[in-house]
Design a protein around this motif. Structure first.
Motif, PDB file in Angstrom:
ATOM      1  N   PRO A 127      -0.780   1.485 -10.044  1.00 51.01           N
ATOM      2  CA  PRO A 127       0.357   2.127  -9.389  1.00 51.01           C
ATOM      3  C   PRO A 127      -0.031   2.852  -8.100  1.00 51.01           C
ATOM      4  CG  PRO A 127       0.395   2.589 -11.735  1.00 51.01           C
ATOM      5  CD  PRO A 127      -0.906   1.900 -11.445  1.00 51.01           C
ATOM      6  N   ALA A 128      -1.196   3.482  -8.078  1.00 53.66           N
ATOM      7  CA  ALA A 128      -1.633   4.175  -6.855  1.00 53.66           C
ATOM      8  C   ALA A 128      -1.776   3.182  -5.711  1.00 53.66           C
ATOM      9  CB  ALA A 128      -2.959   4.898  -7.101  1.00 53.66           C
TER      10      ALA A 128
ATOM     11  N   GLU B 232       0.440   2.834  -2.191  1.00 53.53           N
ATOM     12  CA  GLU B 232      -0.232   2.819  -0.888  1.00 53.53           C
ATOM     13  C   GLU B 232       0.132   1.574  -0.103  1.00 53.53           C
ATOM     14  OE1 GLU B 232      -4.626   2.942   1.234  1.00 53.53           O
ATOM     15  OE2 GLU B 232      -4.521   2.609  -0.925  1.00 53.53           O
ATOM     16  N   TYR B 233       0.226   0.461  -0.789  1.00 58.70           N
ATOM     17  CA  TYR B 233       0.476  -0.794  -0.095  1.00 58.70           C
ATOM     18  C   TYR B 233       1.942  -1.036   0.249  1.00 58.70           C
ATOM     19  CZ  TYR B 233      -4.371  -2.240  -0.374  1.00 58.70           C
ATOM     20  OH  TYR B 233      -5.727  -2.334  -0.201  1.00 58.70           O
TER      21      TYR B 233
ATOM     22  N   ALA C 288      10.220  -3.204  -2.337  1.00 59.91           N
ATOM     23  CA  ALA C 288      10.650  -1.934  -2.936  1.00 59.91           C
ATOM     24  C   ALA C 288      11.128  -2.153  -4.373  1.00 59.91           C
ATOM     25  CB  ALA C 288      11.744  -1.299  -2.092  1.00 59.91           C
ATOM     26  N   LEU C 289      11.902  -3.209  -4.592  1.00 59.05           N
ATOM     27  CA  LEU C 289      12.374  -3.518  -5.943  1.00 59.05           C
ATOM     28  C   LEU C 289      11.198  -3.827  -6.862  1.00 59.05           C
ATOM     29  CD1 LEU C 289      14.667  -4.060  -7.947  1.00 59.05           C
ATOM     30  CD2 LEU C 289      14.689  -6.435  -7.119  1.00 59.05           C
ATOM     31  N   GLY C 290      10.240  -4.592  -6.365  1.00 60.19           N
ATOM     32  CA  GLY C 290       9.044  -4.897  -7.155  1.00 60.19           C
ATOM     33  C   GLY C 290       8.276  -3.645  -7.531  1.00 60.19           C
ATOM     34  N   LEU C 291       8.172  -2.715  -6.592  1.00 59.99           N
ATOM     35  CA  LEU C 291       7.483  -1.460  -6.865  1.00 59.99           C
ATOM     36  C   LEU C 291       8.200  -0.680  -7.962  1.00 59.99           C
ATOM     37  CD1 LEU C 291       5.160   0.431  -6.041  1.00 59.99           C
ATOM     38  CD2 LEU C 291       6.709   1.442  -4.368  1.00 59.99           C
ATOM     39  N   VAL C 292       9.512  -0.617  -7.895  1.00 58.72           N
ATOM     40  CA  VAL C 292      10.303   0.079  -8.922  1.00 58.72           C
ATOM     41  C   VAL C 292      10.066  -0.559 -10.286  1.00 58.72           C
ATOM     42  CG1 VAL C 292      12.669   0.493  -9.722  1.00 58.72           C
ATOM     43  CG2 VAL C 292      12.060   0.974  -7.353  1.00 58.72           C
ATOM     44  N   LEU C 293      10.053  -1.891 -10.325  1.00 52.97           N
ATOM     45  CA  LEU C 293       9.865  -2.580 -11.603  1.00 52.97           C
ATOM     46  C   LEU C 293       8.443  -2.414 -12.135  1.00 52.97           C
ATOM     47  CD1 LEU C 293      11.873  -5.854 -10.903  1.00 52.97           C
ATOM     48  CD2 LEU C 293      12.565  -3.899 -12.327  1.00 52.97           C
TER      49      LEU C 293
END
Length: 180
Positions: free
Chosen positions: A80-81, A85-86, A116-121
């Motif tokens: 997640p970190a 960052e990416y 952004a959606l991928g990060l949320v998931l």
């Protein structure tokens, strides 16, 4: 690619984030410095003209990004970190749009939205996952440093060979973190 996992092990064994960053950046600076000096080819005026840029790059894009990332790893899992960052390319798109008026195309906006959606998931935010606030904030700091890295490296109008910028930034970053 293994730096987060290696750093996590070092942190768990008592290393400080600062020590990890100094060793990592310091070794890279020592390796690149001779190549940077050769690439400079005696054009010391280019170095003098860009000392502020090199300092800013070393503090924010090198030392800041890495110190923030490894601090995030101290508070949360590596995956997640790194994902937070990416998100830096999306931050670059926003910066270029608002600061320089370079409006992104439709595909770029769709790509940023999907990221952004991928990060949320992946972060499992929809199910109320427990994320470390400190870890997320450190990761966002790393994202800002990473975005600065892309923006500064994208400017080829300085007359400075790219390897000189890299070597100088690493040297400044290593010295700054060592002093801290």
């Amino acid at each position: 690619g293994m730096s987060g996992a290696l750093a996590r092990g070092l942190i768990d064994n008592g290393w400080s984030v600062g020590a990890i960053v100094v060793v990592r950046i310091g070794i890279a600076a020592l390796v690149l410095l001779p190549f940077g000096l050769v690439a400079l080819r005696g054009r010391w005026d280019a170095l003098r003209r860009n000392v502020g840029l090199i300092t800013f790059y070393g503090l924010l894009a090198v030392a800041g990004a890495q110190f923030c990332y490894f601090s995030a790893v101290q508070h949360m899992q590596v995956g997640p970190a790194l994902l937070i960052e990416y998100t830096a390319p999306a931050a670059v798109v926003v910066w270029m749009w608002f600061r320089h008026g370079q409006r992104p195309g439709a595909m770029t906006l769709v790509g940023a939205g999907l990221a952004a959606l991928g990060l949320v998931l992946v972060l499992d935010l929809l199910s109320g996952a427990d994320l470390s606030t400190a870890g997320v904030l450190w990761s966002l700091g790393a994202m800002v440093g990473c975005a600065a890295y892309y923006i500064i490296n994208g400017d080829d109008s300085t007359g400075l060979p790219p390897i000189v910028l890299a070597a100088g930034g690493l040297l400044v970053g290593a010295l700054a973190v060592a002093l801290l």
